[in-house]
Design a protein around this motif. Structure first.
Motif, short mmCIF file in Angstrom:
data_model
loop_
_atom_site.label_atom_id
_atom_site.label_comp_id
_atom_site.label_asym_id
_atom_site.label_seq_id
_atom_site.Cartn_x
_atom_site.Cartn_y
_atom_site.Cartn_z
N LEU A 18 -3.53 24.03 0.53
CA LEU A 18 -4.08 22.84 1.17
C LEU A 18 -4.99 22.06 0.24
O LEU A 18 -5.63 22.64 -0.64
CB LEU A 18 -4.90 23.23 2.41
N LEU A 19 -5.04 20.77 0.46
CA LEU A 19 -6.03 19.90 -0.16
C LEU A 19 -7.08 19.62 0.91
O LEU A 19 -6.73 19.25 2.03
CB LEU A 19 -5.39 18.59 -0.62
N VAL A 20 -8.34 19.82 0.56
CA VAL A 20 -9.43 19.60 1.52
C VAL A 20 -10.40 18.60 0.90
O VAL A 20 -10.93 18.82 -0.19
CB VAL A 20 -10.18 20.92 1.84
N LEU A 21 -10.61 17.48 1.59
CA LEU A 21 -11.59 16.48 1.16
C LEU A 21 -12.87 16.74 1.94
O LEU A 21 -12.85 16.79 3.18
CB LEU A 21 -11.06 15.07 1.44
N LEU A 22 -13.98 16.91 1.20
CA LEU A 22 -15.26 17.22 1.83
C LEU A 22 -16.09 15.96 2.05
O LEU A 22 -15.86 14.93 1.42
CB LEU A 22 -16.05 18.20 0.96
N ARG A 23 -17.06 16.09 2.92
CA ARG A 23 -17.93 14.97 3.27
C ARG A 23 -18.68 14.42 2.06
O ARG A 23 -18.98 13.22 2.00
CB ARG A 23 -18.90 15.43 4.36
N ASP A 24 -18.99 15.27 1.09
CA ASP A 24 -19.72 14.80 -0.10
C ASP A 24 -18.80 14.19 -1.16
O ASP A 24 -19.23 13.83 -2.24
CB ASP A 24 -20.56 15.92 -0.70
N GLY A 25 -17.49 14.08 -0.84
CA GLY A 25 -16.54 13.43 -1.74
C GLY A 25 -15.76 14.37 -2.64
O GLY A 25 -14.85 13.94 -3.34
N ASP A 36 -11.90 29.78 11.79
CA ASP A 36 -12.51 30.22 13.05
C ASP A 36 -12.57 29.04 14.02
O ASP A 36 -12.06 27.95 13.72
CB ASP A 36 -13.89 30.86 12.82
N GLN A 37 -13.20 29.25 15.16
CA GLN A 37 -13.20 28.23 16.20
C GLN A 37 -14.01 26.98 15.82
O GLN A 37 -13.88 25.94 16.46
CB GLN A 37 -13.72 28.80 17.53
N PHE A 38 -14.81 27.07 14.77
CA PHE A 38 -15.60 25.92 14.32
C PHE A 38 -14.93 25.19 13.15
O PHE A 38 -15.54 24.32 12.54
CB PHE A 38 -17.00 26.37 13.90
N ALA A 39 -13.72 25.58 12.83
CA ALA A 39 -12.94 25.02 11.72
C ALA A 39 -13.56 25.37 10.37
O ALA A 39 -13.33 24.68 9.38
CB ALA A 39 -12.75 23.52 11.86
N ASN A 40 -14.36 26.44 10.31
CA ASN A 40 -14.81 26.95 9.03
C ASN A 40 -13.58 27.51 8.33
O ASN A 40 -12.74 28.16 8.96
CB ASN A 40 -15.87 28.04 9.21
N LEU A 41 -13.47 27.26 7.04
CA LEU A 41 -12.28 27.64 6.29
C LEU A 41 -12.64 28.61 5.18
O LEU A 41 -13.71 28.50 4.57
CB LEU A 41 -11.65 26.41 5.64
N VAL A 42 -11.74 29.54 4.90
CA VAL A 42 -11.84 30.37 3.71
C VAL A 42 -10.62 30.04 2.85
O VAL A 42 -9.49 30.23 3.28
CB VAL A 42 -11.87 31.88 4.05
N LEU A 43 -10.90 29.52 1.65
CA LEU A 43 -9.84 29.16 0.71
C LEU A 43 -9.83 30.16 -0.43
O LEU A 43 -10.88 30.55 -0.95
CB LEU A 43 -10.07 27.75 0.17
N HIS A 44 -8.63 30.56 -0.84
CA HIS A 44 -8.45 31.52 -1.91
C HIS A 44 -7.84 30.82 -3.13
O HIS A 44 -7.07 29.87 -2.97
CB HIS A 44 -7.51 32.63 -1.40
N LYS A 45 -8.18 31.27 -4.32
CA LYS A 45 -7.71 30.65 -5.57
C LYS A 45 -7.97 29.14 -5.55
O LYS A 45 -7.10 28.32 -5.83
CB LYS A 45 -6.24 30.94 -5.81
N VAL A 63 -12.79 32.14 -4.51
CA VAL A 63 -12.84 32.14 -3.04
C VAL A 63 -13.93 31.16 -2.63
O VAL A 63 -15.06 31.20 -3.12
CB VAL A 63 -13.15 33.55 -2.49
N PHE A 64 -13.60 30.28 -1.70
CA PHE A 64 -14.51 29.20 -1.31
C PHE A 64 -14.59 29.15 0.21
O PHE A 64 -13.55 29.10 0.88
CB PHE A 64 -13.97 27.86 -1.85
N VAL A 65 -15.79 29.19 0.76
CA VAL A 65 -15.99 29.08 2.20
C VAL A 65 -16.49 27.67 2.48
O VAL A 65 -17.47 27.22 1.89
CB VAL A 65 -17.01 30.12 2.72
N VAL A 66 -15.79 26.98 3.38
CA VAL A 66 -16.13 25.60 3.71
C VAL A 66 -16.55 25.54 5.17
O VAL A 66 -15.80 25.96 6.06
CB VAL A 66 -14.92 24.65 3.49
N ARG A 67 -17.72 25.04 5.40
CA ARG A 67 -18.19 24.86 6.78
C ARG A 67 -17.40 23.73 7.42
O ARG A 67 -17.23 22.66 6.82
CB ARG A 67 -19.68 24.55 6.75
N GLY A 68 -16.92 23.95 8.63
CA GLY A 68 -16.03 23.01 9.30
C GLY A 68 -16.56 21.60 9.42
O GLY A 68 -15.81 20.63 9.30
N GLU A 69 -17.86 21.45 9.60
CA GLU A 69 -18.44 20.11 9.77
C GLU A 69 -18.38 19.29 8.48
O GLU A 69 -18.58 18.07 8.50
CB GLU A 69 -19.88 20.20 10.26
#
Length: 134
Positions: A18-25, A36-45, A63-69
């Motif tokens: 997946l490509l994930v664009l974060l709020r900070d750009g 999880d139910q809050f859309a927190n994501l765990v990305l590998h590699k 490994v990167f953990v992204v808070r859903g918000e």
């Protein structure tokens, strides 16, 4: 296929790139391993991809953990189209230097704009005016 409500629809994206664009750009690319139910994501590699003009660079993040918000946009990457991008890959140092130069140019342009606004009697953003005159 039945449509799942909310973050449950992300279950279909598990183990996909997946490509994930974060709020900070920032732009992250990684394999979705958990949600999880809050859309927190765990990305590998995971890699952080930085674009400047027609160049890009990838910084390995593991490994990167992204808070859903903080997620603005996310989508699956088509491996065939990913190989056909019309951008030039450069080293991490080169892309970071290009990014820094781009940010400096934007700041100079913003200062010029704020000065022009002040000369015309218009009020630019207060925080930026304070920064300029320190």
């Amino acid at each position: 296929m039945e449509c799942l409500p909310g973050t449950a629809s992300l279950i279909e994206e598990l183990d996909k790139r997946l490509l994930v664009l974060l709020r900070d750009g920032r732009t992250l690319i990684g394999t979705l391993r958990s949600i999880d139910q809050f859309a927190n994501l765990v990305l590998h590699k995971t890699i952080e991809r930085i674009h400047v003009g027609q160049e890009y660079g990838d910084i390995p993040r593991g490994v990167f953990v992204v808070r859903g918000e903080n997620v603005v946009l996310l989508g699956e990457i088509d491996p065939e189209k990913d190989l056909k991008i019309d951008l030039k890959k450069v080293s991490i140092d080169a892309i970071l230097e290009a990014q820094r130069e781009e940010q400096i140019a934007k700041q100079k342009e913003e200062k010029k704009m704020n000065k022009a606004l002040l000369e015309r009697g218009l009020q630019p953003h207060a925080e930026k005016v304070v920064e300029e005159f320190q």
